[in-house]
Design a protein around this motif. Structure first.
Motif, PDB file in Angstrom:
ATOM      1  N   THR A   4       0.815  -1.212   0.000  1.00  0.00           N
ATOM      2  CA  THR A   4       0.000   0.000   0.000  1.00  0.00           C
ATOM      3  C   THR A   4       0.845   1.256   0.000  1.00  0.00           C
ATOM      4  OG1 THR A   4      -0.073   0.101   2.407  1.00  0.00           O
ATOM      5  CG2 THR A   4      -1.820  -1.165   1.311  1.00  0.00           C
ATOM      6  N   GLY A   5       2.153   1.113   0.140  1.00  0.00           N
ATOM      7  CA  GLY A   5       3.024   2.270   0.233  1.00  0.00           C
ATOM      8  C   GLY A   5       3.241   2.709   1.671  1.00  0.00           C
ATOM      9  N   ALA A   6       2.479   2.164   2.581  1.00  0.00           N
ATOM     10  CA  ALA A   6       2.628   2.504   3.998  1.00  0.00           C
ATOM     11  C   ALA A   6       3.537   1.477   4.666  1.00  0.00           C
ATOM     12  CB  ALA A   6       1.263   2.527   4.684  1.00  0.00           C
ATOM     13  N   ASP A   9       3.280  -2.493   8.745  1.00  0.00           N
ATOM     14  CA  ASP A   9       3.813  -3.700   9.369  1.00  0.00           C
ATOM     15  C   ASP A   9       5.022  -3.378  10.238  1.00  0.00           C
ATOM     16  OD1 ASP A   9       5.206  -3.004   7.081  1.00  0.00           O
ATOM     17  OD2 ASP A   9       5.650  -5.072   6.509  1.00  0.00           O
ATOM     18  N   LEU A  10       5.876  -2.488   9.758  1.00  0.00           N
ATOM     19  CA  LEU A  10       7.045  -2.078  10.536  1.00  0.00           C
ATOM     20  C   LEU A  10       6.628  -1.271  11.766  1.00  0.00           C
ATOM     21  CD1 LEU A  10      10.096  -1.921  10.863  1.00  0.00           C
ATOM     22  CD2 LEU A  10      10.085   0.066   9.361  1.00  0.00           C
ATOM     23  N   LEU A  11       5.651  -0.383  11.606  1.00  0.00           N
ATOM     24  CA  LEU A  11       5.169   0.415  12.739  1.00  0.00           C
ATOM     25  C   LEU A  11       4.538  -0.479  13.801  1.00  0.00           C
ATOM     26  CD1 LEU A  11       3.580   3.421  10.807  1.00  0.00           C
ATOM     27  CD2 LEU A  11       5.844   3.297  11.860  1.00  0.00           C
ATOM     28  N   ASP A  12       3.755  -1.459  13.367  1.00  0.00           N
ATOM     29  CA  ASP A  12       3.133  -2.384  14.313  1.00  0.00           C
ATOM     30  C   ASP A  12       4.177  -3.225  15.039  1.00  0.00           C
ATOM     31  OD1 ASP A  12       0.607  -1.465  13.655  1.00  0.00           O
ATOM     32  OD2 ASP A  12       0.243  -3.066  12.197  1.00  0.00           O
ATOM     33  N   ALA A  13       5.203  -3.651  14.307  1.00  0.00           N
ATOM     34  CA  ALA A  13       6.265  -4.439  14.935  1.00  0.00           C
ATOM     35  C   ALA A  13       7.005  -3.608  15.983  1.00  0.00           C
ATOM     36  CB  ALA A  13       7.238  -4.956  13.880  1.00  0.00           C
ATOM     37  N   ALA A  50       5.374   8.292  14.255  1.00  0.00           N
ATOM     38  CA  ALA A  50       4.456   7.492  13.441  1.00  0.00           C
ATOM     39  C   ALA A  50       3.984   6.256  14.201  1.00  0.00           C
ATOM     40  CB  ALA A  50       5.142   7.094  12.139  1.00  0.00           C
ATOM     41  N   VAL A  51       4.894   5.636  14.954  1.00  0.00           N
ATOM     42  CA  VAL A  51       4.522   4.476  15.772  1.00  0.00           C
ATOM     43  C   VAL A  51       3.475   4.898  16.807  1.00  0.00           C
ATOM     44  CG1 VAL A  51       5.343   2.807  17.495  1.00  0.00           C
ATOM     45  CG2 VAL A  51       6.707   3.267  15.450  1.00  0.00           C
ATOM     46  N   ALA A  52       3.739   6.000  17.499  1.00  0.00           N
ATOM     47  CA  ALA A  52       2.801   6.480  18.522  1.00  0.00           C
ATOM     48  C   ALA A  52       1.463   6.864  17.911  1.00  0.00           C
ATOM     49  CB  ALA A  52       3.409   7.666  19.275  1.00  0.00           C
ATOM     50  N   ALA A  53       1.478   7.544  16.782  1.00  0.00           N
ATOM     51  CA  ALA A  53       0.229   7.967  16.137  1.00  0.00           C
ATOM     52  C   ALA A  53      -0.586   6.753  15.710  1.00  0.00           C
ATOM     53  CB  ALA A  53       0.533   8.859  14.945  1.00  0.00           C
ATOM     54  N   ARG A  54       0.081   5.741  15.182  1.00  0.00           N
ATOM     55  CA  ARG A  54      -0.638   4.536  14.751  1.00  0.00           C
ATOM     56  C   ARG A  54      -1.215   3.794  15.950  1.00  0.00           C
ATOM     57  NH1 ARG A  54      -2.096   1.266  10.872  1.00  0.00           N
ATOM     58  NH2 ARG A  54      -1.724  -0.973  11.001  1.00  0.00           N
ATOM     59  N   GLU A  73       9.165  21.635  10.598  1.00  0.00           N
ATOM     60  CA  GLU A  73       9.112  21.353   9.166  1.00  0.00           C
ATOM     61  C   GLU A  73       9.813  20.045   8.830  1.00  0.00           C
ATOM     62  OE1 GLU A  73      10.810  24.837   7.414  1.00  0.00           O
ATOM     63  OE2 GLU A  73       9.046  26.059   7.847  1.00  0.00           O
ATOM     64  N   GLU A  74      10.978  19.823   9.415  1.00  0.00           N
ATOM     65  CA  GLU A  74      11.705  18.571   9.182  1.00  0.00           C
ATOM     66  C   GLU A  74      10.919  17.369   9.694  1.00  0.00           C
ATOM     67  OE1 GLU A  74      15.554  18.991  10.932  1.00  0.00           O
ATOM     68  OE2 GLU A  74      16.188  20.522   9.472  1.00  0.00           O
ATOM     69  N   PHE A  75      10.357  17.513  10.883  1.00  0.00           N
ATOM     70  CA  PHE A  75       9.577  16.421  11.483  1.00  0.00           C
ATOM     71  C   PHE A  75       8.371  16.096  10.603  1.00  0.00           C
ATOM     72  CE2 PHE A  75       6.283  14.655  14.150  1.00  0.00           C
ATOM     73  CZ  PHE A  75       6.953  13.736  14.924  1.00  0.00           C
ATOM     74  N   ALA A  76       7.635  17.119  10.188  1.00  0.00           N
ATOM     75  CA  ALA A  76       6.438  16.904   9.374  1.00  0.00           C
ATOM     76  C   ALA A  76       6.788  16.253   8.041  1.00  0.00           C
ATOM     77  CB  ALA A  76       5.718  18.216   9.149  1.00  0.00           C
ATOM     78  N   SER A  77       7.886  16.692   7.449  1.00  0.00           N
ATOM     79  CA  SER A  77       8.315  16.129   6.171  1.00  0.00           C
ATOM     80  C   SER A  77       8.673  14.650   6.313  1.00  0.00           C
ATOM     81  CB  SER A  77       9.523  16.913   5.655  1.00  0.00           C
ATOM     82  OG  SER A  77      10.053  16.308   4.514  1.00  0.00           O
ATOM     83  N   GLU A  78       9.435  14.312   7.334  1.00  0.00           N
ATOM     84  CA  GLU A  78       9.856  12.933   7.529  1.00  0.00           C
ATOM     85  C   GLU A  78       8.725  12.063   8.057  1.00  0.00           C
ATOM     86  OE1 GLU A  78      13.517  12.760   9.724  1.00  0.00           O
ATOM     87  OE2 GLU A  78      14.357  14.411   8.550  1.00  0.00           O
ATOM     88  N   LEU A  79       7.819  12.629   8.844  1.00  0.00           N
ATOM     89  CA  LEU A  79       6.675  11.872   9.347  1.00  0.00           C
ATOM     90  C   LEU A  79       5.824  11.380   8.184  1.00  0.00           C
ATOM     91  CD1 LEU A  79       5.067  10.901  11.826  1.00  0.00           C
ATOM     92  CD2 LEU A  79       3.848  13.075  11.750  1.00  0.00           C
ATOM     93  N   GLY A  80       5.702  12.213   7.156  1.00  0.00           N
ATOM     94  CA  GLY A  80       4.934  11.824   5.974  1.00  0.00           C
ATOM     95  C   GLY A  80       5.497  10.599   5.270  1.00  0.00           C
ATOM     96  N   CYS A  81       6.767  10.341   5.447  1.00  0.00           N
ATOM     97  CA  CYS A  81       7.388   9.139   4.840  1.00  0.00           C
ATOM     98  C   CYS A  81       6.954   7.866   5.543  1.00  0.00           C
ATOM     99  CB  CYS A  81       8.909   9.259   4.886  1.00  0.00           C
ATOM    100  SG  CYS A  81       9.563  10.592   3.894  1.00  0.00           S
ATOM    101  N   TRP A  82       6.619   7.972   6.800  1.00  0.00           N
ATOM    102  CA  TRP A  82       6.229   6.807   7.567  1.00  0.00           C
ATOM    103  C   TRP A  82       4.735   6.601   7.517  1.00  0.00           C
ATOM    104  CZ3 TRP A  82       9.769   3.488   8.448  1.00  0.00           C
ATOM    105  CH2 TRP A  82      11.075   3.895   8.603  1.00  0.00           C
TER     106      TRP A  82
END
Length: 82
Positions: A4-6, A9-13, A50-54, A73-82
């Motif tokens: 899915t591009g997300a 599985d890594l965040l859940d692990a 991203a782990v916490a948000a999920r 800005e850096e955090f928001a940009s990189e958060l979007g990758c996860w």
């Protein structure tokens, strides 16, 4: 499993790791207790965000507070990758 591009599985692990799971489970459903990850390197903040948000964010607001506009800005940009 279709890709899915997300990275769910890594965040859940990661959320299932004993130490991180304990930290995140300390926040109850109706709690306003912040999750502080002060001993984490700055480069890992978006991933752990991203782990916490999920884990915590289903139907709830999750706030990330940054020290200045540049780090936000850096955090928001990189958060979007996860």
């Amino acid at each position: 499993m279709d890709y899915t591009g997300a990275h769910n599985d890594l965040l859940d692990a990661a959320a299932g790791h004993p130490e991180l799971g304990k930290l995140l489970s300390a926040v109850g459903e109706d709690s306003a207790t912040p999750v502080l990850m002060g001993d984490v390197s700055e480069q890992a903040w978006p991933f752990l965000g991203a782990v916490a948000a999920r884990k915590l964010g289903e139907g709830r607001r999750v706030w990330f507070v940054c020290r200045d506009a540049r780090s936000q800005e850096e955090f928001a940009s990189e958060l979007g990758c996860w």
